[in-house]
Write an enzyme that holds these catalytic residues in place. Structure first.
Site, short mmCIF file in Angstrom:
data_model
loop_
_atom_site.label_atom_id
_atom_site.label_comp_id
_atom_site.label_asym_id
_atom_site.label_seq_id
_atom_site.Cartn_x
_atom_site.Cartn_y
_atom_site.Cartn_z
N LYS A 179 -11.39 7.73 -16.09
CA LYS A 179 -11.04 6.69 -15.10
C LYS A 179 -10.18 7.38 -14.04
O LYS A 179 -9.01 7.71 -14.29
CB LYS A 179 -10.28 5.56 -15.80
CG LYS A 179 -9.31 4.78 -14.92
CD LYS A 179 -9.97 3.62 -14.22
CE LYS A 179 -8.99 2.80 -13.39
NZ LYS A 179 -8.46 3.47 -12.20
N GLU A 255 1.24 13.35 -19.38
CA GLU A 255 1.94 14.09 -18.32
C GLU A 255 2.59 13.04 -17.44
O GLU A 255 1.92 12.43 -16.61
CB GLU A 255 0.94 14.90 -17.48
CG GLU A 255 0.23 15.99 -18.22
CD GLU A 255 1.15 17.11 -18.61
OE1 GLU A 255 2.31 17.14 -18.16
OE2 GLU A 255 0.71 17.95 -19.40
N CYS A 289 4.82 15.26 -9.56
CA CYS A 289 5.88 15.06 -10.57
C CYS A 289 6.65 16.34 -10.83
O CYS A 289 7.69 16.31 -11.49
CB CYS A 289 5.34 14.45 -11.86
SG CYS A 289 3.71 14.87 -12.26
N GLU A 387 12.24 9.13 -9.04
CA GLU A 387 11.38 10.10 -8.36
C GLU A 387 11.20 9.67 -6.91
O GLU A 387 10.76 8.54 -6.66
CB GLU A 387 10.00 10.11 -9.03
CG GLU A 387 9.86 11.13 -10.12
CD GLU A 387 8.42 11.25 -10.60
OE1 GLU A 387 7.93 12.36 -10.70
OE2 GLU A 387 7.80 10.21 -10.88
C1 SIN Z 1 1.43 16.64 -10.86
O1 SIN Z 1 2.15 16.37 -9.92
O2 SIN Z 1 1.11 15.75 -11.67
C2 SIN Z 1 0.90 18.01 -11.12
C3 SIN Z 1 1.19 19.00 -10.11
C4 SIN Z 1 0.69 20.37 -10.43
O3 SIN Z 1 -0.25 20.59 -11.20
O4 SIN Z 1 1.25 21.30 -9.88
#
Ligand code: SIN
Length: 488
Positions: A179, A255, A289, A387
Site C-alpha cells: 500500500k 521505521e 525522519c 519532528e
Molecule cells: C526516511 O526519511 O524515512 C528515510 C530516509 C532515508 O532513507 O534516508
C-alpha cells in the site's frame, strides 16, 4: 503527463495478482509544487487488500521454489530497467512529490541501489552447522523467507522506501503486497510496471493504492496468512499497527519518527559541519525522519557556525518548482505540513527564539517554505520535541560533552543522530553515548543500501538495508538430524 519517453510507466490502475484493475473508486493525486490536481488513481478497499493476499498465497509455492540465483536475475533486471527509465521515473516522482528533478534522479538511483544490493545479498543467505553433544545427531540451521508479506510506505521517498522493502522480500522468496502513500502512488505503480517487465511472476507483487489506509491495513493485520508487515511512517501509526497485529503475532518492521540531534563540538571543522548539516537538513526539504531536527552547537563556536550556515543557505538553497532549472528546494507535501512548520516556529519565537533567516512561506508558492534558521531555541520548546519535517534549522547551545549527550538523548526517539568532532576519544565516547540506531560522525548522510537503517526506542524496530535487513524477511529454521551414529 508531458515529457515521458515511455508513457506506459504512468499507470493509474491498481496492480492486483498480476492484473491491472480499476477499482470503482478513485483518489486524486496532487502536484504539490503547483498545488493543483495531477492525476486520478484507482483507490482500493479492503476486498482488494484481501485479493492481493489471496494472489500472494497462490503465487508463494512456486516463488519459494525458485533458487536464490533465479531471484537474483529478476532483481538485476529490475535494477537495469530502473536505470534505463531513470529519467521518466524521476519526472513522475517530481510531479507527485515536488522535489527538484535532480534530487528525484538521486532518489531513483538510491532506490535502485537496494534492488542491486539485495539481488546479490539473497545469494548469501547463509546458515550454520552447530557441533552436537549427541553423537547420533547433526544440527543444522538455515534461513527461509517468512512467506506472505505486506508493506505500507510513506510519501517522502516515494520510490526508495518501496524498494528497501520489496527487494529484500523478493530476494528472500517472499510474496509482497504494497500500500503506497495516498499522495504518491504513481511512483509505486511505475515500479510495478517495471516489476512485471523484469519477470516477477503474477501475484508475487501487488500494488494497491487507496485513500483509506485503514481499509487496506486492517484486513492485512487480521489475516494470519500475512506473516510480516513492514511499515515506514509515524510513531503514532506504528503503535496502532503493533496493537492491530497482536492477534496474529505478525513479524513487524517499523521505521518510525525521529528527532535527530546534530551536534557540533568546539574541535569540529566548522566548514565541514556546515556541509554536513546542509545535507542532513535540506535533503528532501527536511521531510525525512533522519533529518537533523535539533542542531546543538558548543557555545564557543556557535556564532561562527550560525554565520557560516546562514551564508551557505543564502548561496545554495533556492526554492522553486521541481522541473524548473536551478530549483534546489521543493515544496512541502501539503497545507497541513506548512501549517505545522508555522505553528512550531510561532511557538518557538513566542517563547524567545530568534529567527535569523527565512521564517515563513516563500514566494515560490503556497507550499514552499523559506529556508529558515532559528536560534536561542531551548529543549522545552515544542520545536525541540516534535519532528519539524521542513527546511528549518533549529539551533541550541551546550557547554560541554556530557551536557551535549544528555540533551541529545532527551527524547523518546532514537533513529538517526549526527555529530562533528575531531578528538578521537570524544568521537568514541559520543558514538557510544548517543542512544540512537544510527550515528553519523563527521557526515550528514547515513543512508546506504549496505548499512542497517533503523531505530531504537519509539523510532521503531527492525533494520532495512544490509545483511541485517535481509534477515528481517527470513525465519531461522533449526533441523536436528538423527540416526547418524553407526549402529553395529
Ligand atoms: C526516511 O526519511 O524515512 C528515510 C530516509 C532515508 O532513507 O534516508
Amino acid at each position: 503527463m508531458d515529457g515521458l519517453k515511455d508513457a506506459a510507466l504512468l499507470e493509474t490502475r491498481a496492480f492486483i495478482g498480476g492484473e491491472w484493475r480499476e477499482t470503482g473508486e478513485t483518489l486524486v493525486v496532487e502536484d504539490p509544487g503547483r498545488a493543483e490536481p495531477l492525476a486520478e488513481v484507482a483507490s482500493a478497499d479492503s476486498e482488494h487488500a484481501t485479493e492481493a493476499i489471496d494472489a500472494a498465497e497462490a503465487a508463494l509455492p512456486e516463488w519459494q521454489a525458485t533458487t536464490a540465483d533465479q531471484r537474483c536475475a529478476i532483481l538485476h533486471e529490475l535494477d537495469r530497467l530502473m536505470g534505463e527509465h531513470q529519467e521518466d521515473l524521476a519526472r513522475i516522482l517530481t510531479r507527485e512529490h515536488g522535489k527538484p528533478l535532480d534530487q528525484s534522479r538521486g532518489e531513483i538511483r538510491y532506490a535502485a541501489s537496494f534492488v542491486k544490493w539485495f539481488a546479490e545479498e539473497g545469494r548469501r543467505s547463509y546458515g550454520d552447522t552447530i557441533p552436537s553433544a549427541n553423537p547420533d545427531q547433526r544440527l543444522v540451521v538455515f534461513r527461509q523467507g517468512v512467506g506472505i508479506t505486506a508493506g505500507i510506505t510513506p510519501w517522502n521517498f516515494p520510490c526508495a522506501m518501496i524498494t528497501r522493502k520489496l527487494a529484500p522480500a523478493l530476494a528472500a522468496g517472499c510474496t509482497f503486497a504494497l500500500k503506497p502513500a495516498q499522495s504518491t502512488p504513481l511512483s509505486a505503480l511505475a515500479l510495478a510496471v517495471l516489476c512485471e517487465r523484469a519477470g516477477v511472476p503474477k501475484g508475487v507483487v501487488s500494488v494497491i493504492p487507496g485513500s483509506s489506509a485503514r481499509a487496506i491495513s486492517e484486513p492485512w493485520l487480521e489475516d494470519g496468512r500475512v506473516r510480516k508487515l513492514s511499515f515506514t511512517g509515524s510513531t503514532e501509526i506504528g503503535k496502532k499497527l503493533a496493537e492491530g497485529s497482536a492477534g496474529t503475532l505478525k513479524r513487524l518492521s517499523l521505521e518510525l519518527g525521529g528527532n535527530a540531534p546534530f551536534l557540533v563540538f568546539d574541535d569540529a571543522d566548522i566548514d565541514e559541519a556546515v556541509d554536513g548539516l546542509m545535507v542532513a537538513k535540506f535533503r528532501n526539504a527536511g521531510q525525512s525522519c533522519v533529518a537533523a531536527n535539533r542542531v546543538l552547537v558548543q557555545r564557543s563556536v556557535h556564532d561562527e557556525f550560525v554565520e557560516k550556515l546562514r551564508a551557505r543557505i543564502e548561496a545554495d538553497v533556492h526554492p522553486g518548482y521541481g522541473l524548473d532549472e536551478g530549483s534546489t528546494l521543493g515544496p512541502l507535501i501539503d497545507e497541513a505540513a506548512v501549517s505545522k512548520v508555522q505553528r512550531l516556529l510561532g511557538q518557538a519565537t513566542d517563547a524567545g527564539a530568534e529567527i535569523v533567516l527565512g521564517g515563513d512561506v516563500h514566494e515560490a508558492g503556497p507550499r514552499f517554505f523559506a529556508p529558515t534558521v532559528v536560534t536561542d531555541v531551548t529543549p522545552k520548546m515544542t520545536i525541540s520535541s516534535e519532528e519539524i519535517f521542513g527546511p528549518v534549522v533549529s539551533v541550541m547551545t551546550f557547554d560541554d560533552e556530557s551536557e551535549a549527550i544528555r540533551m541529545a538523548n532527551d527524547t523518546p526517539f532514537g533513529l538517526a543522530s549526527y555529530f562533528y568532532a575531531r578528538d578521537l576519544g570524544r568521537v568514541w565516547r559520543v558514538s557510544e553515548g548517543l542512544e540512537y540506531g544510527m550515528v553519523g560522525v563527521n557526515t550528514g548522510l547515513v543512508s546506504n543500501a549496505a548499512a542497517p537503517f533503523g531505530g531504537i526506542k519509539e523510532s521503531g524496530q527492525g533494520r532495512e538495508g544490509s545483511r541485517y535487513g535481509l534477515e528481517d524477511w527470513t525465519e531461522l529454521k533449526y533441523v536436528a538430524m538423527g540416526g547418524v551414529a553407526r549402529k553395529s
